[in-house]
Write a protein that holds these residues in place. Structure first.
Motif, PDB file in Angstrom:
ATOM      1  N   ARG A 180       6.675  -1.664   0.397  1.00  0.00           N
ATOM      2  CA  ARG A 180       7.180  -0.386   0.892  1.00  0.00           C
ATOM      3  C   ARG A 180       7.264   0.620  -0.254  1.00  0.00           C
ATOM      4  O   ARG A 180       6.869   1.777  -0.108  1.00  0.00           O
ATOM      5  CB  ARG A 180       8.546  -0.597   1.571  1.00  0.00           C
ATOM      6  CG  ARG A 180       8.794   0.335   2.718  1.00  0.00           C
ATOM      7  CD  ARG A 180      10.082  -0.020   3.446  1.00  0.00           C
ATOM      8  NE  ARG A 180       9.959  -1.190   4.288  1.00  0.00           N
ATOM      9  CZ  ARG A 180      10.580  -2.346   4.061  1.00  0.00           C
ATOM     10  NH1 ARG A 180      11.383  -2.495   3.025  1.00  0.00           N
ATOM     11  NH2 ARG A 180      10.414  -3.356   4.876  1.00  0.00           N
ATOM     12  N   ASP A 181       7.747   0.173  -1.413  1.00  0.00           N
ATOM     13  CA  ASP A 181       7.793   1.056  -2.590  1.00  0.00           C
ATOM     14  C   ASP A 181       6.376   1.507  -2.973  1.00  0.00           C
ATOM     15  O   ASP A 181       6.163   2.673  -3.311  1.00  0.00           O
ATOM     16  CB  ASP A 181       8.435   0.319  -3.783  1.00  0.00           C
ATOM     17  CG  ASP A 181       9.933   0.109  -3.613  1.00  0.00           C
ATOM     18  OD1 ASP A 181      10.543   0.817  -2.779  1.00  0.00           O
ATOM     19  OD2 ASP A 181      10.489  -0.767  -4.300  1.00  0.00           O
TER      20      ASP A 181
ATOM     21  N   ARG B 285       4.960   4.199  -0.876  1.00  0.00           N
ATOM     22  CA  ARG B 285       5.608   5.507  -1.076  1.00  0.00           C
ATOM     23  C   ARG B 285       5.107   6.205  -2.341  1.00  0.00           C
ATOM     24  O   ARG B 285       5.540   7.317  -2.637  1.00  0.00           O
ATOM     25  CB  ARG B 285       7.129   5.340  -1.153  1.00  0.00           C
ATOM     26  CG  ARG B 285       7.764   4.988   0.186  1.00  0.00           C
ATOM     27  CD  ARG B 285       9.291   5.148   0.170  1.00  0.00           C
ATOM     28  NE  ARG B 285       9.810   5.050   1.524  1.00  0.00           N
ATOM     29  CZ  ARG B 285      10.560   4.022   1.961  1.00  0.00           C
ATOM     30  NH1 ARG B 285      10.902   3.046   1.133  1.00  0.00           N
ATOM     31  NH2 ARG B 285      10.980   3.996   3.212  1.00  0.00           N
TER      32      ARG B 285
ATOM     33  N   ASN C  38       9.671  -5.405   0.280  1.00  0.00           N
ATOM     34  CA  ASN C  38      10.285  -4.245  -0.364  1.00  0.00           C
ATOM     35  C   ASN C  38       9.347  -3.626  -1.397  1.00  0.00           C
ATOM     36  O   ASN C  38       9.250  -2.402  -1.511  1.00  0.00           O
ATOM     37  CB  ASN C  38      11.629  -4.640  -0.993  1.00  0.00           C
ATOM     38  CG  ASN C  38      12.677  -4.916   0.083  1.00  0.00           C
ATOM     39  OD1 ASN C  38      12.545  -4.458   1.217  1.00  0.00           O
ATOM     40  ND2 ASN C  38      13.702  -5.669  -0.265  1.00  0.00           N
TER      41      ASN C  38
ATOM     42  N   PRO D 270      -0.180   0.142   7.838  1.00  0.00           N
ATOM     43  CA  PRO D 270       0.367   1.308   8.527  1.00  0.00           C
ATOM     44  C   PRO D 270       0.458   2.536   7.626  1.00  0.00           C
ATOM     45  O   PRO D 270       0.792   2.440   6.451  1.00  0.00           O
ATOM     46  CB  PRO D 270       1.771   0.851   8.941  1.00  0.00           C
ATOM     47  CG  PRO D 270       1.760  -0.628   8.849  1.00  0.00           C
ATOM     48  CD  PRO D 270       0.732  -0.993   7.839  1.00  0.00           C
TER      49      PRO D 270
ATOM     50  N   PHE E  67       2.417   5.161   8.337  1.00  0.00           N
ATOM     51  CA  PHE E  67       3.791   5.663   8.307  1.00  0.00           C
ATOM     52  C   PHE E  67       4.716   4.647   7.659  1.00  0.00           C
ATOM     53  O   PHE E  67       4.577   3.458   7.887  1.00  0.00           O
ATOM     54  CB  PHE E  67       4.288   5.967   9.721  1.00  0.00           C
ATOM     55  CG  PHE E  67       3.498   7.029  10.404  1.00  0.00           C
ATOM     56  CD1 PHE E  67       3.662   8.352  10.052  1.00  0.00           C
ATOM     57  CD2 PHE E  67       2.562   6.694  11.366  1.00  0.00           C
ATOM     58  CE1 PHE E  67       2.911   9.349  10.672  1.00  0.00           C
ATOM     59  CE2 PHE E  67       1.808   7.676  11.988  1.00  0.00           C
ATOM     60  CZ  PHE E  67       1.984   9.011  11.642  1.00  0.00           C
ATOM     61  N   ILE E  68       5.647   5.129   6.876  1.00  0.00           N
ATOM     62  CA  ILE E  68       6.576   4.243   6.182  1.00  0.00           C
ATOM     63  C   ILE E  68       7.988   4.533   6.682  1.00  0.00           C
ATOM     64  O   ILE E  68       8.395   5.678   6.736  1.00  0.00           O
ATOM     65  CB  ILE E  68       6.552   4.467   4.657  1.00  0.00           C
ATOM     66  CG1 ILE E  68       5.118   4.434   4.149  1.00  0.00           C
ATOM     67  CG2 ILE E  68       7.384   3.418   3.958  1.00  0.00           C
ATOM     68  CD1 ILE E  68       4.964   5.025   2.780  1.00  0.00           C
TER      69      ILE E  68
END
Lengths: 209, 224
Positions: free
Chosen positions: A191-192, A195, A188, A206, A208-209
């Motif tokens: 991912r944050d 972004r 998590n 990657p 793309f998220i």
């Protein structure tokens, strides 16, 4: 004010510096090193630039710095007017330094596993993976406690150089045969992180998220 | 404890599966993609794109579709392929479908079973779904049977006896007002995950302390 980075695209440590230069919106000159297979970082010529024979190296205004963590400190210290990437208050400064040392220390076992798998370095791969998993667990436990406290970043309410320093080798774990299955808080947080404005991916992470 | 394929197994905390995310989970040696659209419940699929076998846990979510990172093949929540970017005018045939598993969210835990049929026991029933707070997931480097054994004999502080509420889930009462439910999830022969949630007026305020006690339990099991 010219900044020069001795860089290698596939290096997670160089990636930390490229990420930070990007977050701070800084222009820089890239000197592309032939790390593999040329081993240019171990050449006598490069040893004159860094006697340790390691990249990244950053040059700025006659200053020559090695060690990704030291370079992150320098960039935040010199170029971040907000002071948020390297907070100076007592509550955050020490913890940021602590996790920075962790990124350059325990977490580098994940880099070793990756050098073994991706570039054929000879080392004890099981030992490297065991140490990497232990380091991932320490950070996952910390970030789980942060989630429980309603927070997202390693220290404080905004991303710091501690997040930048820890991100690459956690995200590149798969290159060293290490999965992310056991680390929900790391997933998590990654991912944050991906972004964040001005985040840039690298090979193995990657887009793309 | 072996994982019966028709047994519902808790595989994640609902709270830790972010909106618009795809996550890798291993259940009984099987790689699963546990994903959530921009809204809506968590889905559990085989971690494999039918096109080239790429792991769908590396994929990305747009709206209520999961897209493969490799070539962008786009799947609806029922697994059906909706679009193939390299062939924009093609309506993908019905036969192109990601493998899905049943999934239910109950008590803050995402449950699945590898046998998609209606055989086997129902989900654990501990009363109404409301009021359960997440504690945390733990990943123990030990087989499921010693982990279950340790869980049955654990001491989370001031607790009553631990009792099984399913073949792979246990409940602990800590004082009169705090109940902890722990789902036991065999990843493979060497790794076991625990997913813990709590209920009661103190559940939210006790969460950090419970998480630390469970971490201690994990470390004690691995040292044994």
């Amino acid at each position: 004010m010219a900044i020069r980075l001795y860089d290698y695209s596939l290096s997670g440590s160089c990636y930390k510096v490229r990420l930070m230069l990007g977050f701070l919106g800084l222009e820089y000159e890239r000197v592309q090193m032939n790390f593999y297979p040329g081993r240019q970082h171990r050449s006598p010529e490069f040893r004159e630039i860094n006697p340790l024979g390691q990249i990244p190296v950053l040059e700025e205004d006659g200053l020559r710095l090695r060690d990704a963590q030291a370079i992150l400190c320098h960039l935040a210290n010199s170029h971040d007017a907000s002071g948020e990437w390297l907070p100076r208050d007592a509550e955050r400064f020490g913890p940021v330094m602590m996790w920075l040392m962790f990124a350059g220390g325990e977490l580098m076992a994940a880099s070793a596993a990756r050098l073994h798998d991706a570039l054929g370095y000879e080392l004890d791969i099981e030992e490297a993976r065991r140490k990497a998993r232990a380091a991932f667990r320490v950070l996952d436990d910390h970030l789980t406690a942060r989630e429980i406290a309603g927070a997202r970043w390693i220290v404080g309410d905004t991303p710091t150089i501690a997040d930048v320093a820890c991100f690459p080798y956690v995200a590149l774990a798969g290159d060293g045969g290490l999965g992310h299955e056991e680390y929900p808080a790391l997933r998590n947080w990654m991912r944050d992180f991906r972004r964040l404005p001005r985040f840039r991916a690298m090979s193995g992470i990657p887009e793309f998220i | 404890m072996s994982v019966a394929r028709e047994l519902w197994t808790g595989v994640a905390l609902d709270d830790q599966i972010q909106a618009a995310s795809s996550n890798p989970v291993i259940l009984d040696g099987q790689a699963l993609a546990v994903w959530r659209g921009e809204e809506g419940p968590v889905r559990v699929w085989e971690d494999r794109c039918p096109h080239r076998g790429m792991r769908l846990s590396f994929g990305f979510v747009r709206g209520e579709t999961l897209r493969c990172i490799y070539h962008g093949w786009t799947y609806a929540t029922d697994g059906q392929c909706l679009a193939i970017p390299a062939h924009p005018t093609l309506a993908p045939p019905k036969t192109i479908c990601a493998s899905t598993y049943p999934s239910e969210t109950r008590y803050g835990i995402v449950w699945t079973k590898l046998d998609g049929g209606s055989n086997g026991a129902a989900l654990p029933d501990l009363g109404p779904d409301e009021g359960w707070e997440p504690v945390r997931s733990l990943f123990v480097h030990a087989a499921a049977s010693p982990v279950l054994e340790a869980l049955l004999n654990c001491d989370l502080g001031q607790q009553g006896p631990v009792h099984m509420v399913a073949e792979n889930a246990a409940e602990v009462e800590i004082g009169p007002e705090l109940r902890v439910l722990v789902a036991v999830h065999a990843m493979d022969d060497e790794r076991t995950a625990l997913h813990a949630v709590a209920r009661g007026p103190r559940a939210a305020s006790e969460r950090a302390g419970l998480a630390r006690r469970l971490e201690r339990l994990r470390d004690d099991i691995e040292r044994a």
